[in-house]
Every structure is written in C-alpha cells, then in structure tokens.
Design a protein around this motif. Structure first.
Motif, PDB file in Angstrom:
ATOM      1  N   LEU A 130      -1.843  16.685  -3.007  1.00 50.13           N
ATOM      2  CA  LEU A 130      -1.373  15.537  -2.230  1.00 50.13           C
ATOM      3  C   LEU A 130      -2.498  14.517  -2.211  1.00 50.13           C
ATOM      4  O   LEU A 130      -3.625  14.839  -1.847  1.00 50.13           O
TER       5      LEU A 130
ATOM      6  N   GLN B 226      -0.733   7.809  -1.320  1.00 53.20           N
ATOM      7  CA  GLN B 226       0.594   7.387  -1.796  1.00 53.20           C
ATOM      8  C   GLN B 226       0.481   6.014  -2.464  1.00 53.20           C
ATOM      9  O   GLN B 226       0.132   5.035  -1.816  1.00 53.20           O
TER      10      GLN B 226
ATOM     11  N   LYS C 276       4.902   7.679  -3.530  1.00 51.53           N
ATOM     12  CA  LYS C 276       5.190   7.371  -2.118  1.00 51.53           C
ATOM     13  C   LYS C 276       6.287   8.300  -1.621  1.00 51.53           C
ATOM     14  O   LYS C 276       7.020   8.904  -2.425  1.00 51.53           O
ATOM     15  N   TYR C 277       6.443   8.341  -0.300  1.00 55.16           N
ATOM     16  CA  TYR C 277       7.487   9.166   0.306  1.00 55.16           C
ATOM     17  C   TYR C 277       8.834   8.847  -0.360  1.00 55.16           C
ATOM     18  O   TYR C 277       9.195   7.688  -0.525  1.00 55.16           O
ATOM     19  N   ASN C 278       9.560   9.867  -0.804  1.00 52.79           N
ATOM     20  CA  ASN C 278      10.881   9.739  -1.455  1.00 52.79           C
ATOM     21  C   ASN C 278      10.811   9.084  -2.842  1.00 52.79           C
ATOM     22  O   ASN C 278      11.837   8.706  -3.412  1.00 52.79           O
TER      23      ASN C 278
ATOM     24  N   PRO D 140       4.194  18.227  -2.455  1.00 51.71           N
ATOM     25  CA  PRO D 140       4.735  16.852  -2.549  1.00 51.71           C
ATOM     26  C   PRO D 140       6.261  16.829  -2.412  1.00 51.71           C
ATOM     27  O   PRO D 140       6.823  15.866  -1.893  1.00 51.71           O
TER      28      PRO D 140
ATOM     29  N   ARG E  79       6.866  15.278   1.144  1.00 52.98           N
ATOM     30  CA  ARG E  79       7.092  13.841   0.906  1.00 52.98           C
ATOM     31  C   ARG E  79       8.452  13.564   0.264  1.00 52.98           C
ATOM     32  O   ARG E  79       8.754  12.426  -0.079  1.00 52.98           O
TER      33      ARG E  79
ATOM     34  N   VAL F 192       9.491  13.986  -2.710  1.00 52.80           N
ATOM     35  CA  VAL F 192       9.432  13.321  -4.025  1.00 52.80           C
ATOM     36  C   VAL F 192      10.413  13.996  -4.998  1.00 52.80           C
ATOM     37  O   VAL F 192      10.797  15.148  -4.819  1.00 52.80           O
TER      38      VAL F 192
END
Ligand SMILES: NC(=O)c1ccc[n+]([C@@H]2O[C@H](COP(=O)([O-])OP(=O)(O)OC[C@H]3O[C@@H](n4cnc5c(N)ncnc54)[C@H](OP(=O)(O)O)[C@@H]3O)[C@@H](O)[C@H]2O)c1
Length: 332
Positions: free
Chosen positions: A213, A216, A238-240, A260, A264, A266
C-alpha cells in the motif's frame, strides 16, 4: 490471384529457424472461407516473439507469422463477405497456428474477419493493429469499471511501445490527464506530441521500495508491462481505482497482497485481445474509428516506420531489444 505470391516464412531445419521471403502458391495457404489480398500488416511484440528461434508461439513449421492483416476480399464462400470488401483480421490463431499477415495473400476463417470500420483506411487499421486494439479495449474496460476524466491522472506504462503509445494518444483525445511512463529518454518528445501531460521514468513507477500500500496516485492505469510495475500500480491506485493489464514485458510475477483490493476496493482488469468476443471486438473497432480515433497528426507520429516483407527479418528483433517506439507498419 497471381500464380505465385510472396510471404515471409519461418522454416525449421533441425533446431535452426530459417527466415526469409519465399514464393508460395494458393495451395500453400491453409483452409478457410475467405481469401484476402493483404495490403498491410503490423509488427507486434508477439510477432517478434514468434520470430525467435526458441519461440513457444509458433507450433508448426513452416509458418507465415503476422498476427494482424488488412486487405481486400478476393473470394469468399461465406456470404457475409464478397469480392472487393475491405476487411481486418487480428488475433485468434492468425500468425500463430494459422498462416498470418506477412504474405501477399491469406486465407482465413470467416468468423475471424471484420469489415473495415467506416472512417478508417486499411493503412490506419494496421497502424492500430493488435496493439491499438488492446489499448482501446483496456480503455473501454476501465470506463466500464467507472473511470472518468474527473478522477485525476491515468498512468500508461510501456508508453513508448505499441500498446502504450496508442493508449497515451487515445486517453489524451478523450480528455484524460495522461501520465506516461517510459524507460527511454529519447521518447519524451514523442509522448508529449501524442498528448502525455506528464512523463515519469519507468523505474519511478515502483520507486525506491515496492510496498503493498503506497501513496494514492492514479485513478486508473493501462499496463502492458506487468511484473513489479503492476504490483506498484496496484499499491498506488486511488480508492476504487482500476488497472487494465495486458502484457508482461516487465515480468510475469506480481508481488502484491490482498490489501489494496480489500482496503481500497481497487480493481484488476485482465485484457485479452486474442479471444475477445466478436460483439465486443466490433464495438471496440467502432470506437477506434470514432471517439478513440487518432488525429492525422497522431497517426503520423505513431507510425514510426514503414517496412516491406524483405525488411521483417532485420526489424522483428528490434522490438525485443527495446529499441523501437510507436508502431511499425508492414506495407505488402
Ligand atoms: N493481452 C493481450 O491481448 C495483448 C495484446 C497486445 C500486446 N500484449 C502484450 O503487451 C506487451 C506490450 O506489447 P507492445 O506491442 O506494446 O510491445 P512493444 O511495442 O515492444 O512495447 C513494449 C514496451 O514495454 C516497455 N518495456 C520493455 N522492456 C521492459 C522492461 N524490462 N521493463 C519494463 N518495461 C519494459 C518499453 O516501453 P518504455 O521504454 O516506454 O518503458 C517497450 O517499448 C507485450 O507483453 C505483449 O505481449 C498483450
């Protein structure tokens, strides 16, 4: 068709591969419903691999490589195609276990053939080729996943190569903020001309230390490199965010963890151009001739070289030596 025609052939003599242009006749062509006068092909990473002595790509020799072709139908026993139709064939078994595009004539299965999309010339279709199709498929799937221009920088790795340079140009045309990563200093001006906003060194994607991690950084990524580069992208999305992975020039092992994905959200999207279903394939080719279409200037810049069948033997190894950038068009 002419009595004899030219093709770039690979023959195996003991463990040696003999390469060169040969005269063939129609009887040398494999079975298929559609006979095509090939006008253009291209040079892809897979073609360069197929040309190697220890190739695991070509299974049977003699063989005609070339995973892409564009040309005119000469005859067809399938009523979807008629003499004179302009068509494109990429992937499936073409140039792998079925004689490919490095030939004046090719006979292929009708189910592999797509009509040349309106708005593209045969030459443009082969500047695009499998590399451009893969770039477009990557972008299409990232957008299906929810990627939009508002979310910030999108990374393209291997940016000086076929997939990477095409993705850089297409994303820039769609209004994305493109960060291009390259190992070639001399490709910076080329990438800026295609629309890259920022350029980072290939090594900087991983940075000093690979973490699972990390900060981001990107909302999305088109990654034809794989290996540690892919692991680093996953750690810096980044998140998503989402990464579309298509290649392995940086290696096949991806040292990452579940973090991740579960912390997050991803997304890792696999991209396969070879057996991409026909409905999606046609949709992506349509986009390549409309909203993803390169400008005339981008086509000019990305068409790094035009070669003939006689120049394939010396040109194919340059791709594996990481020397070329953009696309190499084969005029037949
Ligand atoms: N999944 C599919 O359907 C599909 C379709 C097409 C291609 N591919 C794969 O995608 C990859 C790229 O294909 P391509 O046609 O774009 O090839 P290419 O034109 O040869 O470009 C490859 C690029 O990768 C970068 N690179 C080379 N060696 C590297 C290394 N050791 N570490 C990190 N980056 C390195 C270089 O770009 P920079 O110098 O700019 O970093 C190079 O220009 C290949 O693995 C190919 O097999 C897959």
């Amino acid at each position: 068709m002419e009595k004899t025609f030219k093709a770039y052939r690979l023959e195996k003599d003991n463990q040696q591969i003999i390469r060169g242009v040969q005269e063939l006749t129609e009887r040398d062509l494999p079975e298929g419903e559609v006979l095509i006068r090939v006008r253009y092909s291209g040079v892809n990473y897979k073609d360069a691999m197929a040309n190697m002595s220890e190739s695991a790509i070509i299974k049977n020799y003699p063989a005609t490589p070339g995973i892409d072709l564009a040309g005119e139908v000469v005859e067809s026993v399938d009523d979807r195609f008629a003499e004179g139709d302009q068509v494109v064939v990429t992937s499936y078994d073409l140039g792998v276990s079925h004689d490919g595009g490095y030939s004046e004539y090719a006979r292929v299965k009708a189910e592999w053939v797509i009509p040349l999309p309106a708005g593209l010339t045969l030459e443009e279709a082969m500047i695009i080729g499998t590399a451009g199709f893969t770039a477009a498929l990557s972008i299409h799937q990232l957008e299906q996943q929810g990627l939009t221009q508002k979310q910030g920088k999108v990374l393209v790795t291997g940016a000086s190569g076929g997939v990477g340079s095409m993705a850089t140009a297409m994303l820039a045309n769609l209004g994305y903020q493109v960060e291009a990563s390259t190992g070639k200093q001399k490709a910076h001006a080329f990438l800026r001309e295609l629309g890259a906003e920022t350029i980072i060194d290939r090594e900087a994607v991983v940075g000093e230390k690979l973490r699972t991690l990390d900060r981001q950084t990107w909302s999305g990524a088109v990654d034809p490199v794989g290996g540690e580069t892919l692991a680093a992208i996953i750690s810096k999305l980044k998140y998503n965010g989402a990464v579309a992975v298509s290649g392995l020039t940086g290696g096949i092992k991806v040292p990452t963890s579940v973090y991740p994905f579960i912390l997050r959200g991803v997304h890792l999207i696999g991209i396969d151009s070879v057996f991409c279903p026909m409905e999606l394939r046609k949709k992506v080719w349509h986009r390549l001739s409309t909203d993803l279409k390169l400008t005339d200037q981008q086509f000019k810049v990305i068409k790094h070289r035009v070669i003939t069948l006689d120049q394939l033997e010396e040109t194919l190894p340059t791709l594996l030596a990481d020397q070329s950038f953009g696309r190499i068009l084969v005029k037949i």
